[in-house]
Design an enzyme around this catalytic site. Sequence first.
Site, PDB file in Angstrom:
ATOM      1  N   LYS A 212     -51.016  -0.718 -25.690  1.00 51.12           N
ATOM      2  CA  LYS A 212     -50.466  -1.965 -25.116  1.00 51.12           C
ATOM      3  C   LYS A 212     -50.384  -3.092 -26.148  1.00 51.12           C
ATOM      4  CE  LYS A 212     -49.746  -0.887 -20.712  1.00 51.12           C
ATOM      5  NZ  LYS A 212     -50.385  -0.844 -19.406  1.00 51.12           N
ATOM      6  N   ARG A 246     -55.411   5.919 -18.038  1.00 52.80           N
ATOM      7  CA  ARG A 246     -54.025   6.373 -18.275  1.00 52.80           C
ATOM      8  C   ARG A 246     -53.743   6.268 -19.767  1.00 52.80           C
ATOM      9  NH1 ARG A 246     -48.867   4.221 -18.740  1.00 52.80           N
ATOM     10  NH2 ARG A 246     -47.232   5.370 -17.650  1.00 52.80           N
TER      11      ARG A 246
HETATM   12  N1  HH2 Z   1     -48.464   1.019 -17.842  1.00 54.33           N
HETATM   13  C1  HH2 Z   1     -47.205   1.417 -18.087  1.00 54.33           C
HETATM   14  C2  HH2 Z   1     -46.502   2.169 -17.138  1.00 54.33           C
HETATM   15  N2  HH2 Z   1     -47.076   2.540 -15.976  1.00 54.33           N
HETATM   16  N3  HH2 Z   1     -48.952   2.563 -14.542  1.00 54.33           N
HETATM   17  C3  HH2 Z   1     -50.208   2.187 -14.283  1.00 54.33           C
HETATM   18  N4  HH2 Z   1     -50.785   2.550 -13.119  1.00 54.33           N
HETATM   19  N5  HH2 Z   1     -50.931   1.427 -15.160  1.00 54.33           N
HETATM   20  C4  HH2 Z   1     -50.405   1.004 -16.351  1.00 54.33           C
HETATM   21  O1  HH2 Z   1     -51.109   0.283 -17.097  1.00 54.33           O
HETATM   22  C5  HH2 Z   1     -49.065   1.389 -16.663  1.00 54.33           C
HETATM   23  C6  HH2 Z   1     -48.354   2.177 -15.714  1.00 54.33           C
HETATM   24  C7  HH2 Z   1     -46.556   1.046 -19.379  1.00 54.33           C
HETATM   25  O2  HH2 Z   1     -46.769   2.040 -20.334  1.00 54.33           O
HETATM   26  P1  HH2 Z   1     -45.695   3.171 -20.712  1.00 54.33           P
HETATM   27  O3  HH2 Z   1     -45.515   4.139 -19.599  1.00 54.33           O
HETATM   28  O4  HH2 Z   1     -46.070   3.799 -22.002  1.00 54.33           O
HETATM   29  O5  HH2 Z   1     -44.391   2.330 -21.008  1.00 54.33           O
HETATM   30  P2  HH2 Z   1     -42.998   2.113 -20.294  1.00 54.33           P
HETATM   31  O6  HH2 Z   1     -43.214   1.312 -19.046  1.00 54.33           O
HETATM   32  O7  HH2 Z   1     -42.205   1.365 -21.341  1.00 54.33           O
HETATM   33  O8  HH2 Z   1     -42.409   3.464 -19.970  1.00 54.33           O
END
Ligand code: HH2
Length: 264
Positions: A212, A246
């Site tokens: 993050k 996660r």
């Molecule tokens: N963070 C992201 C996406 N989904 N879900 C939960 N429950 N908690 C989180 O902290 C969370 C989440 C963001 O990360 P990432 O999937 O790598 O990125 P993107 O939204 O750009 O696909």
Amino acid sequence: MLGIVNVTADSFSDGGRYFDPARAIEHGLAMRGEGADLVDVGGESTRPGSVPVPAREEIARVRPVIERLVARCPLPVSIDTRKTEVARVALELGAAIVNDVSGLRVDPEGGEGKDRAELAARHGAGLVLMHMQGEPSTMQADPRYDDVVGEVKGFLFDAARRAAEAGVPRESIALDPGLGFGKSAAQSLALLRGVGELAEAGYPVLVGASRKSLFGKLWNLPLEERLEAGLAAAVASVLRGARIVRTHEVRATVRAVRVAEALL
Ligand code: HH2
């Protein structure tokens, strides 16, 4: 341990890498070998500034991946979405958890949060309720709180109550403070510090700190150099009472969290 499979072209850390369903499936299966307990499949990036994806497109992205993971991978699959229609299709395909990154808010296409909770209840699925202030396109512009931990906790406890009213058993609900979702780096850090308070209500707490931007903002770490910081945050969260982490880096996170768990 919840391993991440982003079937997107624009996710902030791995956009494009698993856009091809075959690669996404291979990645899901590999994470199982690394010790993941759950696989989180997402078809819309919700990174700051991201452009919303129509439900139709999100479904087209995740469908082949969920179908094949459910058939070939023994781990429960969770669907990372904020849209009722996407959750419905994913559950019909055999997803076992809805990771609702809006915490039951009305979705961009008008889908009700209550309907997502009812769908989860009807399918006997788990429900993750995450807090997000504002919308991904603008949420990092100027996030404001008087008391970030109190407000996020209040929102999540209320969402959990609504989920229970829709029929989701208490033990199937997890809460997530949503690090970086409408939060400055300092506010995300305050929420990490406050994981214990969030865990007090008895719902399992999920924390997603992996890669993050708070690590970039506070310690000047570029995206590809955030592993150690993410591990430290995972360990700290678990020591403060988080039950689910996660992560993009399953093998390293499992090893680090195992030590934290042994201390509890
Ligand atoms: N963070 C992201 C996406 N989904 N879900 C939960 N429950 N908690 C989180 O902290 C969370 C989440 C963001 O990360 P990432 O999937 O790598 O990125 P993107 O939204 O750009 O696909």
